[in-house]
Design a protein around this motif. Structure first.
Motif, PDB file in Angstrom:
ATOM      1  N   ILE A  97     -51.839  51.062 -84.513  1.00  0.00           N
ATOM      2  CA  ILE A  97     -52.382  50.783 -82.934  1.00  0.00           C
ATOM      3  C   ILE A  97     -51.929  51.704 -82.017  1.00  0.00           C
ATOM      4  O   ILE A  97     -52.172  51.575 -81.526  1.00  0.00           O
ATOM      5  CB  ILE A  97     -52.451  48.796 -82.746  1.00  0.00           C
ATOM      6  CG1 ILE A  97     -50.785  49.072 -82.804  1.00  0.00           C
ATOM      7  CG2 ILE A  97     -52.708  48.381 -83.408  1.00  0.00           C
ATOM      8  CD1 ILE A  97     -49.999  48.037 -81.608  1.00  0.00           C
ATOM      9  N   THR A  98     -52.329  52.881 -82.726  1.00  0.00           N
ATOM     10  CA  THR A  98     -51.344  54.271 -81.765  1.00  0.00           C
ATOM     11  C   THR A  98     -52.258  54.552 -80.972  1.00  0.00           C
ATOM     12  O   THR A  98     -52.470  54.804 -80.327  1.00  0.00           O
ATOM     13  CB  THR A  98     -51.310  55.012 -83.100  1.00  0.00           C
ATOM     14  OG1 THR A  98     -50.389  54.822 -83.570  1.00  0.00           O
ATOM     15  CG2 THR A  98     -50.440  56.824 -81.382  1.00  0.00           C
ATOM     16  N   GLY A  99     -53.934  54.079 -81.446  1.00  0.00           N
ATOM     17  CA  GLY A  99     -55.041  54.486 -80.804  1.00  0.00           C
ATOM     18  C   GLY A  99     -56.386  53.324 -80.030  1.00  0.00           C
ATOM     19  O   GLY A  99     -56.468  53.391 -79.255  1.00  0.00           O
ATOM     20  N   VAL A 100     -54.918  52.294 -80.284  1.00  0.00           N
ATOM     21  CA  VAL A 100     -55.476  50.889 -79.889  1.00  0.00           C
ATOM     22  C   VAL A 100     -55.031  51.273 -77.518  1.00  0.00           C
ATOM     23  O   VAL A 100     -53.650  51.215 -77.194  1.00  0.00           O
ATOM     24  CB  VAL A 100     -55.038  49.709 -79.823  1.00  0.00           C
ATOM     25  CG1 VAL A 100     -55.325  48.394 -79.098  1.00  0.00           C
ATOM     26  CG2 VAL A 100     -55.026  49.756 -81.101  1.00  0.00           C
TER      27      VAL A 100
ATOM     28  N   LEU B 207     -52.644  49.128 -99.091  1.00  0.00           N
ATOM     29  CA  LEU B 207     -53.700  49.823 -97.785  1.00  0.00           C
ATOM     30  C   LEU B 207     -53.133  50.647 -96.322  1.00  0.00           C
ATOM     31  O   LEU B 207     -52.344  50.558 -95.816  1.00  0.00           O
ATOM     32  CB  LEU B 207     -54.664  48.440 -97.355  1.00  0.00           C
ATOM     33  CG  LEU B 207     -54.753  47.371 -98.883  1.00  0.00           C
ATOM     34  CD1 LEU B 207     -56.151  46.390 -98.420  1.00  0.00           C
ATOM     35  CD2 LEU B 207     -56.497  48.923 -99.807  1.00  0.00           C
ATOM     36  N   ALA B 208     -54.253  50.606 -95.415  1.00  0.00           N
ATOM     37  CA  ALA B 208     -54.060  51.033 -93.996  1.00  0.00           C
ATOM     38  C   ALA B 208     -55.072  50.759 -93.501  1.00  0.00           C
ATOM     39  O   ALA B 208     -56.587  50.853 -93.725  1.00  0.00           O
ATOM     40  CB  ALA B 208     -53.258  53.047 -94.293  1.00  0.00           C
ATOM     41  N   LEU B 209     -54.665  50.448 -91.754  1.00  0.00           N
ATOM     42  CA  LEU B 209     -55.846  50.080 -91.282  1.00  0.00           C
ATOM     43  C   LEU B 209     -55.926  50.336 -89.928  1.00  0.00           C
ATOM     44  O   LEU B 209     -55.067  49.784 -89.252  1.00  0.00           O
ATOM     45  CB  LEU B 209     -55.945  48.107 -91.548  1.00  0.00           C
ATOM     46  CG  LEU B 209     -57.005  48.113 -90.113  1.00  0.00           C
ATOM     47  CD1 LEU B 209     -58.329  48.546 -90.215  1.00  0.00           C
ATOM     48  CD2 LEU B 209     -57.053  46.654 -89.805  1.00  0.00           C
ATOM     49  N   PRO B 210     -56.109  51.729 -89.557  1.00  0.00           N
ATOM     50  CA  PRO B 210     -55.578  52.549 -88.175  1.00  0.00           C
ATOM     51  C   PRO B 210     -56.783  51.992 -87.210  1.00  0.00           C
ATOM     52  O   PRO B 210     -58.505  51.715 -87.830  1.00  0.00           O
ATOM     53  CB  PRO B 210     -56.282  53.674 -88.620  1.00  0.00           C
ATOM     54  CG  PRO B 210     -57.115  53.819 -89.553  1.00  0.00           C
ATOM     55  CD  PRO B 210     -56.578  53.372 -90.579  1.00  0.00           C
ATOM     56  N   VAL B 211     -56.660  51.470 -86.554  1.00  0.00           N
ATOM     57  CA  VAL B 211     -57.027  50.945 -85.272  1.00  0.00           C
ATOM     58  C   VAL B 211     -57.486  51.770 -83.938  1.00  0.00           C
ATOM     59  O   VAL B 211     -56.226  51.801 -83.575  1.00  0.00           O
ATOM     60  CB  VAL B 211     -56.929  49.094 -84.671  1.00  0.00           C
ATOM     61  CG1 VAL B 211     -57.058  48.612 -83.753  1.00  0.00           C
ATOM     62  CG2 VAL B 211     -56.905  48.580 -85.996  1.00  0.00           C
ATOM     63  N   ILE B 212     -58.809  52.008 -83.510  1.00  0.00           N
ATOM     64  CA  ILE B 212     -58.494  52.967 -82.564  1.00  0.00           C
ATOM     65  C   ILE B 212     -59.518  52.224 -81.128  1.00  0.00           C
ATOM     66  O   ILE B 212     -60.561  51.841 -81.841  1.00  0.00           O
ATOM     67  CB  ILE B 212     -58.897  54.425 -82.857  1.00  0.00           C
ATOM     68  CG1 ILE B 212     -57.785  55.082 -84.096  1.00  0.00           C
ATOM     69  CG2 ILE B 212     -59.010  55.528 -82.074  1.00  0.00           C
ATOM     70  CD1 ILE B 212     -58.813  56.295 -84.520  1.00  0.00           C
ATOM     71  N   GLY B 213     -59.261  52.769 -79.929  1.00  0.00           N
ATOM     72  CA  GLY B 213     -59.944  52.006 -79.232  1.00  0.00           C
ATOM     73  C   GLY B 213     -60.040  51.154 -78.253  1.00  0.00           C
ATOM     74  O   GLY B 213     -58.605  50.007 -78.896  1.00  0.00           O
ATOM     75  N   VAL B 214     -60.466  50.341 -77.889  1.00  0.00           N
ATOM     76  CA  VAL B 214     -60.818  48.852 -77.665  1.00  0.00           C
ATOM     77  C   VAL B 214     -61.123  47.893 -78.511  1.00  0.00           C
ATOM     78  O   VAL B 214     -62.517  47.899 -78.982  1.00  0.00           O
ATOM     79  CB  VAL B 214     -61.583  48.671 -76.334  1.00  0.00           C
ATOM     80  CG1 VAL B 214     -61.855  47.545 -75.924  1.00  0.00           C
ATOM     81  CG2 VAL B 214     -61.904  49.532 -75.294  1.00  0.00           C
ATOM     82  N   VAL B 215     -60.661  47.269 -78.527  1.00  0.00           N
ATOM     83  CA  VAL B 215     -60.209  45.640 -79.451  1.00  0.00           C
ATOM     84  C   VAL B 215     -60.739  44.444 -78.940  1.00  0.00           C
ATOM     85  O   VAL B 215     -59.819  43.922 -77.987  1.00  0.00           O
ATOM     86  CB  VAL B 215     -58.988  45.907 -80.181  1.00  0.00           C
ATOM     87  CG1 VAL B 215     -59.360  44.924 -81.253  1.00  0.00           C
ATOM     88  CG2 VAL B 215     -59.028  46.573 -80.810  1.00  0.00           C
ATOM     89  N   ASP B 216     -61.737  44.118 -78.920  1.00  0.00           N
ATOM     90  CA  ASP B 216     -62.350  42.674 -78.057  1.00  0.00           C
ATOM     91  C   ASP B 216     -62.284  41.515 -79.419  1.00  0.00           C
ATOM     92  O   ASP B 216     -61.914  41.946 -80.575  1.00  0.00           O
ATOM     93  CB  ASP B 216     -63.649  42.470 -77.343  1.00  0.00           C
ATOM     94  CG  ASP B 216     -64.988  43.795 -78.206  1.00  0.00           C
ATOM     95  OD1 ASP B 216     -64.039  43.538 -79.406  1.00  0.00           O
ATOM     96  OD2 ASP B 216     -65.770  43.751 -78.017  1.00  0.00           O
TER      97      ASP B 216
END
Length: 423
Positions: free
Chosen positions: A350-353, A314-323
């Motif tokens: 987490i490249t986009g974090v 599985l892949a989980l790309p995370v982009i933007g602000v993570v609160d």
């Protein structure tokens, strides 16, 4: 017998004093004199006739109205009084009234008569005639005439006002209007209420508000209506209570009700119940709520886009602000997908974090540990230099987590661990 009357100035007509007159009468004439005094002071016109219908007595109101003295009137038949002479129809009706009274009947009629002065407008006169009996025999008739023109005009004005306001209430759309009396019995419902409930105002008139047919399938609405009307009849105002009822076609209608006391001369005479039909508003609210829920679900899905990119990977790309809220959703969604797909590896990119604080970093670490408990290995990719430096400064080290430079390297690592040969 003592008679007291005001003494007025001849020039200005103002009261200067009182005149007291007294006369001695025999006991047997006492009641006759007393009745004469009573009749003289009655504000309606009173006439007495003999058994032939000729006038033998009038009180003081008659000469004032007819512009003839009592002596001039005495001996005339009632239908011969000048104010009636212009109309044969009126004259015949008056003669018929006297005739019936002399035959023992009590009769009443409403007539139109013109005052004796030239150019006087027609007046409405209510005449009541009754027999006068002495010793068991009819000796004449008593005629009571009352000018009801002003009362009639006032009544007609009230009727016009009533029709005017009724037209306003009946023209209202999406508003139910009901009126009750002081006992809570229905007096009126407007056209919209009749249309919605299929019940006419006549069917409901006189019935208790809470016993109306339209409450048959709405117990809560019945309880609200009863309590609201009771409060209004005590002088209280009940504002903005929502409830629902059933229309004649079975559809549920949502209402926003107000109940007000109807006050006249300081006393509560009834209650006014007004309910706005907010069915369309409620339907719109429900549609908006459903749309918001779908948008929120789509947003959460976009916030945590878990994608299966290979068998057991599985892949989980995370982009933007993570609160903290998003971090929690990431954990929940990821663990559900791991359990559903039986994945052995998850690449969390987490490249986009743009930034990550201590709380979010700890949540990410907890997510990795929870995934490990499900038998799934997490590989973190795309850690930016500033995030790595931040995590180092706040004392978080990922020695328990596999890390790679980017997602490509992460996928390569997963495939190698699955036994694939990468060239």
């Amino acid at each position: 017998i003592i008679n007291i009357s005001p003494l007025r100035s001849e020039s200005r007509g103002d009261i200067k004093g009182v005149v007291v007159e007294g006369k001695s009468v025999e006991k047997e004439h006492y009641y006759q004199c007393l009745m004469e005094e009573i009749l003289k002071n009655i504000h309606e016109c009173i006439l007495l006739t003999d058994k032939e219908g000729r006038i033998v007595y009038t009180n003081k109101e008659v000469p004032q109205k007819i512009r003839m003295s009592e002596e001039q009137l005495r001996g005339l038949s009632l239908e011969d009084i000048p104010c009636y002479s212009y109309s044969d129809d009126v004259r015949n009706k008056v003669a018929d009234l006297v005739k019936k009274a002399l035959s023992g009947e009590h009769v009443t009629a409403i007539l139109r008569a013109r005052p004796p002065e030239e150019g006087g407008e027609e007046r409405t006169v209510k005449i009541h005639a009754a027999p006068v009996e002495i010793g068991g025999e009819i000796s004449g008739a008593i005629i009571e005439a009352e000018d009801i023109t002003d009362f009639e005009q006032m009544t007609e004005e009230l009727k016009r006002t009533h029709r005017y306001y009724k037209q306003i209430l009946d023209s209202l759309q999406n508003i139910i209007i009901m009126l009750t009396d002081a006992d809570g019995s229905i007096l009126y419902i407007n056209n919209y209420a009749e249309k919605i409930f299929g019940i006419s105002s006549e069917e409901l008139k006189g019935k208790k508000f809470e016993d109306a047919k339209f409450f048959r399938d709405a117990e809560k609405a019945r309880e609200h209506a009863q309590a609201s009307v009771e409060k209004a009849l005590r002088g209280e105002i009940v504002r903005g209570v929502e409830f629902h009822m059933h229309a004649k076609d079975g559809k549920v209608i949502h209402l926003l009700g107000y109940t007000l006391p109807f006050v006249d001369n300081g006393s509560v005479r009834g209650a006014l119940f007004a309910a706005y039909d907010i069915t369309e508003k409620k339907q719109m609210e429900n549609r908006l709520r459903e749309l918001v829920d779908r948008l929120r679900a789509a947003q959460e899905e976009l916030m945590t886009p878990v994608v299966q990119i290979w068998d057991k990977i599985l892949a989980l790309p995370v982009i933007g602000v993570v609160d903290s809220y998003r971090a929690q959703k990431i954990t929940e969604t990821l663990l559900k997908r791991i359990a559903k797909t039986q994945a052995e590896f998850v690449i969390i990119d987490i490249t986009g974090v743009s930034s990550m604080d201590t709380e979010v970093a700890n949540n990410l670490l907890k997510t990795v540990k929870a995934a490990n408990l499900l038998g799934c290995t997490c590989i973190i990719t795309g850690i930016r230099p500033e995030i790595a430096q931040t995590m180092t400064h706040i004392g978080i080290y990922f020695h328990e987590i596999h890390t790679e430079r980017d997602m490509q390297e992460g996928l390569k690592k997963c495939l190698e661990m699955l036994g694939y040969e990468i060239r």
